[in-house]
Design an enzyme around this catalytic site. Structure first.
Site, PDB file in Angstrom:
ATOM      1  CD1 TRP A  21     -14.573  16.272  -7.716  1.00  0.00           C
ATOM      2  CD2 TRP A  21     -13.114  15.268  -9.092  1.00  0.00           C
ATOM      3  NE1 TRP A  21     -14.587  16.949  -8.918  1.00  0.00           N
ATOM      4  CE2 TRP A  21     -13.707  16.356  -9.778  1.00  0.00           C
ATOM      5  CE3 TRP A  21     -12.165  14.497  -9.765  1.00  0.00           C
ATOM      6  CZ2 TRP A  21     -13.386  16.677 -11.102  1.00  0.00           C
ATOM      7  CZ3 TRP A  21     -11.848  14.816 -11.078  1.00  0.00           C
ATOM      8  CH2 TRP A  21     -12.455  15.897 -11.732  1.00  0.00           C
ATOM      9  CG  ASP A  51      -9.159  14.430  -0.225  1.00  0.00           C
ATOM     10  OD1 ASP A  51      -8.702  15.299   0.547  1.00  0.00           O
ATOM     11  OD2 ASP A  51      -9.501  14.678  -1.397  1.00  0.00           O
ATOM     12  CE1 TYR A  56     -13.134  17.981  -4.915  1.00  0.00           C
ATOM     13  CE2 TYR A  56     -12.914  16.167  -3.374  1.00  0.00           C
ATOM     14  CZ  TYR A  56     -12.347  17.097  -4.231  1.00  0.00           C
ATOM     15  OH  TYR A  56     -10.980  17.120  -4.399  1.00  0.00           O
ATOM     16  CD  GLN A 167      -5.915  16.200  -2.045  1.00  0.00           C
ATOM     17  OE1 GLN A 167      -6.772  16.266  -2.919  1.00  0.00           O
ATOM     18  NE2 GLN A 167      -6.215  16.027  -0.775  1.00  0.00           N
ATOM     19  CE1 TYR A 195      -5.182  16.692  -8.875  1.00  0.00           C
ATOM     20  CE2 TYR A 195      -4.521  17.835  -6.877  1.00  0.00           C
ATOM     21  CZ  TYR A 195      -4.778  17.842  -8.240  1.00  0.00           C
ATOM     22  OH  TYR A 195      -4.631  19.009  -8.962  1.00  0.00           O
ATOM     23  CG  LEU A 198      -6.109   4.691  -9.884  1.00  0.00           C
ATOM     24  CD1 LEU A 198      -7.406   4.020  -9.421  1.00  0.00           C
ATOM     25  CD2 LEU A 198      -5.070   3.629 -10.263  1.00  0.00           C
ATOM     26  NE  ARG A 200      -8.893  14.644 -12.833  1.00  0.00           N
ATOM     27  CZ  ARG A 200      -7.899  15.545 -12.892  1.00  0.00           C
ATOM     28  NH1 ARG A 200      -7.088  15.573 -13.907  1.00  0.00           N
ATOM     29  NH2 ARG A 200      -7.746  16.407 -11.920  1.00  0.00           N
TER      30      ARG A 200
HETATM   31  P1  NAP Z   1      -8.448   8.799  -9.900  1.00  0.00           P
HETATM   32  O1  NAP Z   1      -8.540   8.353  -8.505  1.00  0.00           O
HETATM   33  O2  NAP Z   1      -7.120   8.872 -10.550  1.00  0.00           O
HETATM   34  O3  NAP Z   1      -9.375   7.930 -10.843  1.00  0.00           O
HETATM   35  C1  NAP Z   1     -10.719   7.655 -10.531  1.00  0.00           C
HETATM   36  C2  NAP Z   1     -11.254   6.770 -11.640  1.00  0.00           C
HETATM   37  O4  NAP Z   1     -10.567   5.508 -11.595  1.00  0.00           O
HETATM   38  C3  NAP Z   1     -12.735   6.471 -11.505  1.00  0.00           C
HETATM   39  O5  NAP Z   1     -13.263   6.477 -12.812  1.00  0.00           O
HETATM   40  C4  NAP Z   1     -12.761   5.072 -10.912  1.00  0.00           C
HETATM   41  O6  NAP Z   1     -13.875   4.337 -11.328  1.00  0.00           O
HETATM   42  C5  NAP Z   1     -11.521   4.468 -11.523  1.00  0.00           C
HETATM   43  N1  NAP Z   1     -10.970   3.398 -10.670  1.00  0.00           N
HETATM   44  C6  NAP Z   1     -10.820   3.396  -9.318  1.00  0.00           C
HETATM   45  N2  NAP Z   1     -10.283   2.250  -8.896  1.00  0.00           N
HETATM   46  C7  NAP Z   1     -10.066   1.499 -10.012  1.00  0.00           C
HETATM   47  C8  NAP Z   1      -9.543   0.199 -10.223  1.00  0.00           C
HETATM   48  N3  NAP Z   1      -9.090  -0.558  -9.203  1.00  0.00           N
HETATM   49  N4  NAP Z   1      -9.499  -0.267 -11.510  1.00  0.00           N
HETATM   50  C9  NAP Z   1      -9.935   0.476 -12.552  1.00  0.00           C
HETATM   51  N5  NAP Z   1     -10.454   1.720 -12.397  1.00  0.00           N
HETATM   52  C10 NAP Z   1     -10.515   2.226 -11.141  1.00  0.00           C
HETATM   53  O7  NAP Z   1      -9.103  10.249 -10.107  1.00  0.00           O
HETATM   54  P2  NAP Z   1      -9.669  11.425  -9.208  1.00  0.00           P
HETATM   55  O8  NAP Z   1     -11.031  11.119  -8.691  1.00  0.00           O
HETATM   56  O9  NAP Z   1      -9.466  12.649 -10.024  1.00  0.00           O
HETATM   57  O10 NAP Z   1      -8.646  11.568  -7.990  1.00  0.00           O
HETATM   58  C11 NAP Z   1      -8.816  10.912  -6.764  1.00  0.00           C
HETATM   59  C12 NAP Z   1      -9.177  11.878  -5.653  1.00  0.00           C
HETATM   60  O11 NAP Z   1      -8.199  12.908  -5.556  1.00  0.00           O
HETATM   61  C13 NAP Z   1     -10.480  12.646  -5.853  1.00  0.00           C
HETATM   62  O12 NAP Z   1     -11.590  11.829  -5.622  1.00  0.00           O
HETATM   63  C14 NAP Z   1     -10.295  13.766  -4.870  1.00  0.00           C
HETATM   64  O13 NAP Z   1     -10.525  13.327  -3.546  1.00  0.00           O
HETATM   65  C15 NAP Z   1      -8.827  14.099  -5.073  1.00  0.00           C
HETATM   66  N6  NAP Z   1      -8.622  15.203  -6.060  1.00  0.00           N
HETATM   67  C16 NAP Z   1      -8.165  16.396  -5.578  1.00  0.00           C
HETATM   68  C17 NAP Z   1      -7.948  17.449  -6.433  1.00  0.00           C
HETATM   69  C18 NAP Z   1      -7.451  18.742  -5.856  1.00  0.00           C
HETATM   70  O14 NAP Z   1      -7.459  19.763  -6.563  1.00  0.00           O
HETATM   71  N7  NAP Z   1      -6.995  18.742  -4.623  1.00  0.00           N
HETATM   72  C19 NAP Z   1      -8.194  17.323  -7.820  1.00  0.00           C
HETATM   73  C20 NAP Z   1      -8.628  16.086  -8.301  1.00  0.00           C
HETATM   74  C21 NAP Z   1      -8.830  15.029  -7.402  1.00  0.00           C
HETATM   75  P3  NAP Z   1     -15.155   4.058 -10.365  1.00  0.00           P
HETATM   76  O15 NAP Z   1     -15.513   5.380  -9.747  1.00  0.00           O
HETATM   77  O16 NAP Z   1     -16.134   3.499 -11.309  1.00  0.00           O
HETATM   78  O17 NAP Z   1     -14.733   3.073  -9.309  1.00  0.00           O
END
Ligand code: NAP
Length: 267
Positions: A21, A51, A56, A167, A195, A198, A200
């Site tokens: 995403w 994923d 996206y 998911q 999902y 972290l 977000r």
């Molecule tokens: P997340 O994975 O909880 O958090 C992403 C954030 O954490 C970004 O700002 C990233 O920064 C940071 N981050 C990543 N690795 C890190 C680390 N080792 N240390 C510190 N910060 C770190 O949030 P998300 O993107 O919402 O969720 C993950 C995935 O879930 C999405 O990409 C998507 O594929 C899926 N999703 C699905 C739905 C659904 O409705 N099905 C909804 C939301 C999300 P950087 O980018 O700067 O590395």
């Protein structure tokens, strides 16, 4: 990297996958090389689960995933999603063909319904999903943001295939799935794909320092280790930098004790 079977498919996916995403957002004006490099590094480190979704970055996330896997397609497990308003039969078929084209692949490994849509009978959506499996465009079927009852309805609507995964949002800071969806997935052998594991990017600051010191872990790594402590769960953090991707890939190299997981929950 640790691997777990996706549902009852026999397919092994990495416990820590890569969420996409906001990969390819236009605010980056075409400069997405860093995001592709981060995905490629993740693949090198054994993160085979990727994923994405048609929604996206208006399809660009799928295009960049396609770019990242061009020379290693068979080493990865690609999950993408179809979203409302594309849940009527013909729209599902069309959306899948569009995703396959953007990804530059012959098939998607896991095709997920992004959100339930009460306006479209689940039977109609699932019949299209089964046609896609028959036609070889999709290998396995999943759902996303479905309650346990909605997942049950989706399963009942399938004639020949199973729902392999659901998911849903799951993180140390958001444990609502533990009351209903997680126990259901455990009982029925459906993978819970966590999902926003972290939160977000709002990484918890309250993880006990002695735990972080003992395992030489960052708070983000501890959150990923915690969220995947149940065998039925895999997590898909999103990392746009190589540094974060490497950190996430090594977050499950060791496992904490049950008492330490409990202590994190109290922190
Ligand atoms: P997340 O994975 O909880 O958090 C992403 C954030 O954490 C970004 O700002 C990233 O920064 C940071 N981050 C990543 N690795 C890190 C680390 N080792 N240390 C510190 N910060 C770190 O949030 P998300 O993107 O919402 O969720 C993950 C995935 O879930 C999405 O990409 C998507 O594929 C899926 N999703 C699905 C739905 C659904 O409705 N099905 C909804 C939301 C999300 P950087 O980018 O700067 O590395």
């Amino acid at each position: 990297m640790e691997y777990r079977e996706l549902g009852r498919t026999g397919e092994k996916v990495s416990v820590i996958g890569m969420g996409c995403w906001q990969i390819g957002l236009s605010k980056n004006h075409g400069d997405w090389a860093g995001e592709v490099a981060s995905l490629r590094r993740g693949i090198e480190l054994g993160m085979n689960l990727i994923d994405t979704a048609e929604r996206y970055s208006a399809g660009r996330s799928e295009e960049l995933v396609g770019e990242a896997v061009r020379d290693c397609r068979d080493d990865v497990f690609i999950a993408t999603k179809v979203a409302p308003p594309n849940l009527h039969h013909d729209a599902v078929i069309r959306a899948c063909k569009d995703s396959v084209r953007r990804l530059g692949v012959s098939h998607v490994d896991l095709y997920q319904v992004h959100w339930p849509d009460p306006a479209v009978p689940i039977k109609e959506t699932m019949s299209a999903m089964e046609q896609l499996v028959r036609d070889g465009l999709v290998r396995y079927i999943g759902v996303s943001n479905f309650s346990a009852a909605e997942t049950e309805d989706a399963r009942a609507a399938l004639a020949r295939n199973e729902i392999s995964s659901n998911q849903v949002e799951y993180a140390l800071t958001n444990r609502s799935v533990e009351s209903d969806i997680l126990p259901y997935c455990v009982r029925e052998n459906i993978t819970l794909m966590a999902y926003s594991p972290l939160a977000r990017g709002r990484i918890v600051g309250s993880i006990p320092a002695d735990i972080l010191r003992k395992y030489a872990m960052s708070p983000a790594q501890a959150m990923l280790n915690w969220v995947t402590r149940n065998e039925q769960v895999v997590a898909i953090p999103k990392a746009s930098s190589v540094k974060h991707q490497e950190e996430n890939a090594s977050s499950v190299a060791v496992r904490l004790s049950a008492a330490e997981y409990d202590k994190m929950q109290q922190g």
